[in-house]
Scaffold this active site. Sequence first.
Site, short mmCIF file in Angstrom:
data_model
loop_
_atom_site.label_atom_id
_atom_site.label_comp_id
_atom_site.label_asym_id
_atom_site.label_seq_id
_atom_site.Cartn_x
_atom_site.Cartn_y
_atom_site.Cartn_z
N SER A 175 0.34 0.10 67.87
CA SER A 175 1.33 0.63 66.93
C SER A 175 2.23 -0.48 66.38
O SER A 175 2.51 -1.46 67.08
CB SER A 175 2.20 1.65 67.66
OG SER A 175 3.40 1.87 66.97
N TYR A 199 3.17 1.04 59.87
CA TYR A 199 4.16 1.81 59.12
C TYR A 199 4.40 1.00 57.87
O TYR A 199 4.89 -0.14 57.93
CB TYR A 199 5.45 2.00 59.92
CG TYR A 199 5.32 3.09 60.96
CD1 TYR A 199 4.99 4.38 60.58
CD2 TYR A 199 5.52 2.83 62.30
CE1 TYR A 199 4.86 5.40 61.53
CE2 TYR A 199 5.39 3.84 63.25
CZ TYR A 199 5.06 5.11 62.85
OH TYR A 199 4.92 6.11 63.77
N THR A 225 0.09 5.13 58.84
CA THR A 225 0.63 6.44 59.20
C THR A 225 1.58 6.93 58.11
O THR A 225 2.50 6.20 57.71
CB THR A 225 1.37 6.36 60.55
OG1 THR A 225 0.42 5.97 61.54
CG2 THR A 225 1.99 7.69 60.95
N LYS A 315 -3.46 8.10 58.44
CA LYS A 315 -3.15 8.97 59.58
C LYS A 315 -1.98 9.90 59.25
O LYS A 315 -0.95 9.43 58.75
CB LYS A 315 -2.79 8.12 60.79
CG LYS A 315 -2.35 8.91 62.02
CD LYS A 315 -2.25 8.00 63.22
CE LYS A 315 -1.88 8.74 64.48
NZ LYS A 315 -0.45 8.95 64.64
N HIS A 339 0.92 14.07 64.28
CA HIS A 339 1.71 13.11 65.06
C HIS A 339 2.03 13.68 66.45
O HIS A 339 3.10 13.46 67.00
CB HIS A 339 3.00 12.77 64.31
CG HIS A 339 3.49 11.37 64.50
ND1 HIS A 339 3.41 10.43 63.52
CD2 HIS A 339 4.09 10.75 65.56
CE1 HIS A 339 3.94 9.29 63.96
NE2 HIS A 339 4.35 9.46 65.20
C1 LIG Z 1 5.10 8.48 72.95
C2 LIG Z 1 4.38 8.52 71.65
C3 LIG Z 1 4.60 7.52 70.71
C4 LIG Z 1 3.93 7.54 69.49
N1 LIG Z 1 4.11 6.52 68.61
C5 LIG Z 1 3.38 6.50 67.47
C6 LIG Z 1 3.45 5.39 66.59
O1 LIG Z 1 4.16 4.42 66.84
N2 LIG Z 1 2.71 5.43 65.46
C7 LIG Z 1 1.89 6.49 65.14
O2 LIG Z 1 1.23 6.49 64.11
N3 LIG Z 1 1.80 7.55 65.98
C8 LIG Z 1 2.50 7.57 67.12
N4 LIG Z 1 2.37 8.62 67.99
C9 LIG Z 1 1.44 9.70 67.67
C10 LIG Z 1 0.05 9.39 68.24
O3 LIG Z 1 -0.54 8.33 67.55
C11 LIG Z 1 -0.88 10.60 68.13
O4 LIG Z 1 -0.92 11.04 66.80
C12 LIG Z 1 -0.47 11.75 69.03
O5 LIG Z 1 0.01 11.28 70.26
C13 LIG Z 1 -1.64 12.68 69.27
O6 LIG Z 1 -1.29 13.77 70.03
P1 LIG Z 1 -1.51 13.86 71.62
O7 LIG Z 1 -0.39 13.09 72.24
O8 LIG Z 1 -1.42 15.31 71.92
O9 LIG Z 1 -2.86 13.26 71.94
C14 LIG Z 1 3.04 8.60 69.20
C15 LIG Z 1 2.83 9.60 70.15
C16 LIG Z 1 3.47 9.56 71.36
C17 LIG Z 1 3.20 10.64 72.39
#
Ligand SMILES: Cc1cc2nc3c(=O)[nH]c(=O)nc-3n(C[C@H](O)[C@H](O)[C@H](O)COP(=O)(O)O)c2cc1C
Length: 447
Positions: A175, A199, A225, A315, A339
């Site tokens: 990320s 981002y 994203t 995304k 997300h």
């Molecule tokens: C703690 C955490 C931090 C995340 N940080 C980002 C991020 O920095 N960039 C991003 O595109 N998605 C981020 N996401 C979303 C994840 O990429 C993903 O879309 C999501 O976790 C999928 O759902 P799940 O946790 O049920 O598998 C984050 C998710 C979590 C749980």
Amino acid sequence: MTQTFPPDNPEAPTTSQSAAPDVQAAGASGAGQDARRLPAALKRRAPKYADLAPLMQFKKPDFGRAAKLRRASTIWDLRDQAKRRTPQAPFDYTDGAAEAEITLRRARQAFLDIEFRPGILRDVSHIDLSTNILGGPSRLPVGIAPTGFTRMMQSEGEYAGSQAAEAAGIPYTLSTMGTASIEDVAAAAPTGRNWFQLYLWTDRDRSLELIQRAAAAGNDTLMVTVDTAVAGARLRDVRNGMTIPPALTLKTVLDASYRPAWWFNFLTHEPLTFASLSRYTGTVADLINSMFDPTLTYADLDWLRETWKGKLVVKGIQTVEDARKVADHGADGIVLSNHGGRQLDRAPIPFHLLPEVSAALKADHSDAAIILDTGIMSGADIIAAVALGADFTLIGRAYLYGLMAGGRAGVDRTLEILEKDMQRTMALLGVSRIADLTPDHVRILTK
Ligand SMILES: Cc1cc2nc3c(=O)[nH]c(=O)nc-3n(C[C@H](O)[C@H](O)[C@H](O)COP(=O)(O)O)c2cc1C
């Protein structure tokens, strides 16, 4: 016609004549019933050592981390271990979602509201879960989603994620808010398939620098994203007063007293640094807001398409129209995602969108990859998504629970659990190759 048993023996006693004495004899042989009719196996006797010996398997109890991880059979088990080991603020940051967390609950429920339709008498002695995604191989139809602040959840953070993915032969996505640099991740997992999540900012110099670093470090895919015009309202973080890095307050010090391993790890490793920022101190919400850019439009996506020469994936797609539109603008793939329920609450559920998006892209953009995330907690969820038209899936929390439960070994355990689930589900469905999964293998239950 009523069947009797045995059907052709009129001499046979009726059910009531034959069964009743046996039952009585077995249950009350000492009470004056005919004990001679009792089968030998049902007669009581004193236990013999020779019978007991093979049953006795007393071992020295193993309270080590590896043994605990082995005892986790599901991602939910890993979540339980993660919760016990991680201070509340980082655990809630990971586990929580936006507002009333309706989106996340619905996304997980969607995978449960299906029925698999198995085929029988197929040779499933060898199950092949490998697939191709965005021009490269993956040993499993799942990769690791980008997650921010990962070394705050457990100090091995991005290194554990990328190295576990490398060992499992699946892609890993770093990320923009990752707590390791693009170069450090590339060096830690040099043979892995490393992707970078961006981002995008309208400040193009800032974006360009990261894109160039990602390309130089060998990332074959850029995932931009786009569901983050502003930060979602993550109420657990507000209530926990969550800051980066975690502040030492009376509450966190108390919390530390029964999660000493986490604090020991945290305080004895390098302070958190970011993939894109050198250092940051403040609330999560402030940092997130500094990362997100509400002025982005399709013109920025077009600029990115011209600038980035590798595979480009968008995304955060949540409608059929947007799936089609980003493919029209040259994206090589989309991530159907809300997300992880962390942005808009009551958002569309990616799993629900799959059949329609898959039909729409097949018609106009058959090369565009459909990747799905949000809510995956088992290998069966992944198989269901692939059957309904996903080319690939991503996991966020499922791997973070493993990470918090046991660092690198915990992420390995997550991937092992998911792989076993997928193997078993495929065999029971009568399918031996990923390409043979079809929508006919899943029936969506309607209320
Ligand atoms: C703690 C955490 C931090 C995340 N940080 C980002 C991020 O920095 N960039 C991003 O595109 N998605 C981020 N996401 C979303 C994840 O990429 C993903 O879309 C999501 O976790 C999928 O759902 P799940 O946790 O049920 O598998 C984050 C998710 C979590 C749980």
